[in-house]
Motif scaffolding. Structure first.
Motif, mmCIF file in Angstrom:
data_model
loop_
_atom_site.group_PDB
_atom_site.id
_atom_site.type_symbol
_atom_site.label_atom_id
_atom_site.label_comp_id
_atom_site.label_asym_id
_atom_site.label_seq_id
_atom_site.Cartn_x
_atom_site.Cartn_y
_atom_site.Cartn_z
ATOM 1 N N THR A 2 -33.361 10.098 -80.903
ATOM 2 C CA THR A 2 -34.028 9.799 -82.158
ATOM 3 C C THR A 2 -34.454 11.082 -82.853
ATOM 4 O OG1 THR A 2 -34.838 7.760 -81.214
ATOM 5 C CG2 THR A 2 -35.915 8.531 -83.198
ATOM 6 N N GLY A 3 -34.159 11.180 -84.140
ATOM 7 C CA GLY A 3 -34.595 12.322 -84.910
ATOM 8 C C GLY A 3 -33.732 13.557 -84.756
ATOM 9 N N ALA A 4 -32.587 13.467 -84.094
ATOM 10 C CA ALA A 4 -31.734 14.631 -83.910
ATOM 11 C C ALA A 4 -31.003 15.001 -85.199
ATOM 12 C CB ALA A 4 -30.728 14.375 -82.787
ATOM 13 N N TYR A 5 -30.816 14.016 -86.086
ATOM 14 C CA TYR A 5 -30.073 14.254 -87.319
ATOM 15 C C TYR A 5 -30.799 13.654 -88.508
ATOM 16 C CZ TYR A 5 -26.240 15.404 -84.207
ATOM 17 O OH TYR A 5 -25.464 15.979 -83.249
ATOM 18 N N ASP A 6 -30.634 14.273 -89.651
ATOM 19 C CA ASP A 6 -31.069 13.692 -90.914
ATOM 20 C C ASP A 6 -29.862 12.959 -91.470
ATOM 21 O OD1 ASP A 6 -33.698 14.637 -90.969
ATOM 22 O OD2 ASP A 6 -33.060 16.562 -91.815
ATOM 23 N N ILE A 7 -29.957 11.639 -91.550
ATOM 24 C CA ILE A 7 -28.845 10.817 -92.023
ATOM 25 C C ILE A 7 -29.119 10.430 -93.464
ATOM 26 C CG2 ILE A 7 -27.584 8.672 -91.693
ATOM 27 C CD1 ILE A 7 -28.441 8.889 -88.708
ATOM 28 N N ILE A 8 -28.135 10.634 -94.309
ATOM 29 C CA ILE A 8 -28.256 10.307 -95.730
ATOM 30 C C ILE A 8 -27.266 9.196 -96.048
ATOM 31 C CG2 ILE A 8 -28.095 11.181 -98.088
ATOM 32 C CD1 ILE A 8 -28.705 13.980 -96.835
ATOM 33 N N TRP A 9 -27.779 8.091 -96.514
ATOM 34 C CA TRP A 9 -27.004 6.899 -96.843
ATOM 35 C C TRP A 9 -26.766 6.912 -98.345
ATOM 36 C CZ3 TRP A 9 -23.825 3.587 -95.050
ATOM 37 C CH2 TRP A 9 -23.782 2.251 -95.410
ATOM 38 N N ASN A 10 -25.536 7.164 -98.765
ATOM 39 C CA ASN A 10 -25.201 7.405 -100.176
ATOM 40 C C ASN A 10 -24.706 6.176 -100.926
ATOM 41 O OD1 ASN A 10 -25.656 10.251 -99.948
ATOM 42 N ND2 ASN A 10 -23.736 10.383 -98.818
ATOM 43 N N ILE A 11 -24.918 4.992 -100.412
ATOM 44 C CA ILE A 11 -24.314 3.808 -101.024
ATOM 45 C C ILE A 11 -24.816 3.562 -102.446
ATOM 46 C CG2 ILE A 11 -25.935 2.127 -100.083
ATOM 47 C CD1 ILE A 11 -23.362 0.338 -99.654
ATOM 48 N N ARG A 12 -26.086 3.824 -102.710
ATOM 49 C CA ARG A 12 -26.596 3.570 -104.080
ATOM 50 C C ARG A 12 -25.916 4.463 -105.113
ATOM 51 N NH1 ARG A 12 -31.897 0.550 -104.367
ATOM 52 N NH2 ARG A 12 -31.444 0.815 -106.554
ATOM 53 N N GLN A 13 -25.697 5.719 -104.765
ATOM 54 C CA GLN A 13 -25.045 6.632 -105.692
ATOM 55 C C GLN A 13 -23.596 6.203 -105.945
ATOM 56 O OE1 GLN A 13 -26.774 7.504 -103.026
ATOM 57 N NE2 GLN A 13 -28.423 8.789 -103.753
ATOM 58 N N ILE A 14 -22.919 5.789 -104.893
ATOM 59 C CA ILE A 14 -21.525 5.371 -105.054
ATOM 60 C C ILE A 14 -21.452 4.066 -105.840
ATOM 61 C CG2 ILE A 14 -19.453 4.659 -103.809
ATOM 62 C CD1 ILE A 14 -20.300 6.664 -101.611
ATOM 63 N N MET A 15 -22.379 3.149 -105.565
ATOM 64 C CA MET A 15 -22.426 1.909 -106.348
ATOM 65 C C MET A 15 -22.632 2.226 -107.827
ATOM 66 S SD MET A 15 -24.727 -0.675 -104.013
ATOM 67 C CE MET A 15 -24.955 -1.823 -105.375
ATOM 68 N N ALA A 16 -23.515 3.151 -108.127
ATOM 69 C CA ALA A 16 -23.797 3.498 -109.524
ATOM 70 C C ALA A 16 -22.559 4.067 -110.205
ATOM 71 C CB ALA A 16 -24.949 4.490 -109.596
ATOM 72 N N THR A 17 -21.789 4.886 -109.493
ATOM 73 C CA THR A 17 -20.575 5.444 -110.110
ATOM 74 C C THR A 17 -19.537 4.364 -110.391
ATOM 75 O OG1 THR A 17 -19.538 5.963 -107.979
ATOM 76 C CG2 THR A 17 -20.865 7.697 -109.004
ATOM 77 N N ILE A 64 -14.756 -2.242 -101.056
ATOM 78 C CA ILE A 64 -15.352 -2.615 -102.346
ATOM 79 C C ILE A 64 -15.548 -1.385 -103.228
ATOM 80 C CG2 ILE A 64 -17.480 -3.455 -103.432
ATOM 81 C CD1 ILE A 64 -17.736 -5.351 -100.944
ATOM 82 N N LEU A 65 -16.058 -0.307 -102.637
ATOM 83 C CA LEU A 65 -16.408 0.887 -103.409
ATOM 84 C C LEU A 65 -15.277 1.916 -103.469
ATOM 85 C CD1 LEU A 65 -20.029 1.228 -102.019
ATOM 86 C CD2 LEU A 65 -19.323 0.285 -104.227
ATOM 87 N N ASN A 66 -14.135 1.577 -102.835
ATOM 88 C CA ASN A 66 -12.975 2.467 -102.837
ATOM 89 C C ASN A 66 -13.364 3.877 -102.382
ATOM 90 O OD1 ASN A 66 -10.286 3.081 -103.135
ATOM 91 N ND2 ASN A 66 -10.513 3.698 -105.278
ATOM 92 N N CYS A 67 -13.966 3.933 -101.187
ATOM 93 C CA CYS A 67 -14.419 5.201 -100.639
ATOM 94 C C CYS A 67 -14.181 5.213 -99.136
ATOM 95 C CB CYS A 67 -15.897 5.430 -100.958
ATOM 96 S SG CYS A 67 -17.006 4.250 -100.174
ATOM 97 N N THR A 68 -14.573 6.273 -98.489
ATOM 98 C CA THR A 68 -14.440 6.392 -97.042
ATOM 99 C C THR A 68 -15.831 6.380 -96.407
ATOM 100 O OG1 THR A 68 -14.592 8.802 -97.010
ATOM 101 C CG2 THR A 68 -12.389 7.851 -97.349
ATOM 102 N N PRO A 69 -15.926 6.163 -95.096
ATOM 103 C CA PRO A 69 -17.236 6.256 -94.440
ATOM 104 C C PRO A 69 -17.889 7.623 -94.640
ATOM 105 C CG PRO A 69 -15.696 5.143 -92.990
ATOM 106 C CD PRO A 69 -14.907 5.661 -94.169
ATOM 107 N N ASN A 70 -17.086 8.679 -94.749
ATOM 108 C CA ASN A 70 -17.654 10.009 -94.992
ATOM 109 C C ASN A 70 -18.331 10.102 -96.354
ATOM 110 O OD1 ASN A 70 -16.870 11.030 -92.544
ATOM 111 N ND2 ASN A 70 -15.003 11.956 -93.312
ATOM 112 N N ASP A 71 -17.878 9.305 -97.309
ATOM 113 C CA ASP A 71 -18.536 9.277 -98.619
ATOM 114 C C ASP A 71 -19.877 8.549 -98.536
ATOM 115 O OD1 ASP A 71 -16.323 10.538 -99.794
ATOM 116 O OD2 ASP A 71 -15.337 8.614 -100.179
ATOM 117 N N LEU A 72 -19.934 7.500 -97.717
ATOM 118 C CA LEU A 72 -21.148 6.692 -97.607
ATOM 119 C C LEU A 72 -22.232 7.343 -96.759
ATOM 120 C CD1 LEU A 72 -19.706 3.103 -97.102
ATOM 121 C CD2 LEU A 72 -20.891 3.992 -99.105
#
Length: 114
Positions: A2-17, A64-72
């Protein structure tokens, strides 16, 4: 781990685009791909970083978002220093990622003239 990584979930930004500004827009799109989630579940998945994510749901999001897991999902090594930050009522640290100029167009409500 727990806490070893800072995880950033980018789904809102991709949804907005893609022009998707409401989490409820994803419910029928997920259902078309065989993923049955309530609108509340989709809201939680979109608005907060999930700690666990089903691969079928991840694949559906990517389709749905036409992206890869690396984008999300992006991550970096967590900083070992602890800082005092504000927390939400559930104890989570809010991570608001700016979405820049991607905003929905405001509605103009006009009253009929009598």
């Amino acid at each position: 781990m727990t806490g070893a990584y800072d995880i950033i979930w980018n789904i809102r930004q991709i949804m907005a685009t893609k022009g998707l500004f409401h989490t409820t827009d994803l419910v029928p799109l997920l259902a078309e791909r065989g993923v049955s989630l309530s609108r509340e579940q989709v809201y939680r998945l979109v608005t907060s970083t999930p700690t666990r994510l089903n691969l079928e749901v991840l694949a559906a999001f990517c389709d749905i978002l036409n992206c890869t897991p690396n984008d999300l999902i992006s991550f970096s090594r967590a900083d070992t220093r602890t800082t005092t930050t504000e927390r939400t009522a559930s104890g989570e640290i809010p991570r608001m990622q700016p979405i820049g100029d991607l905003r929905p167009t405001p509605a103009i409500i006009r009253r009929p003239t009598h």
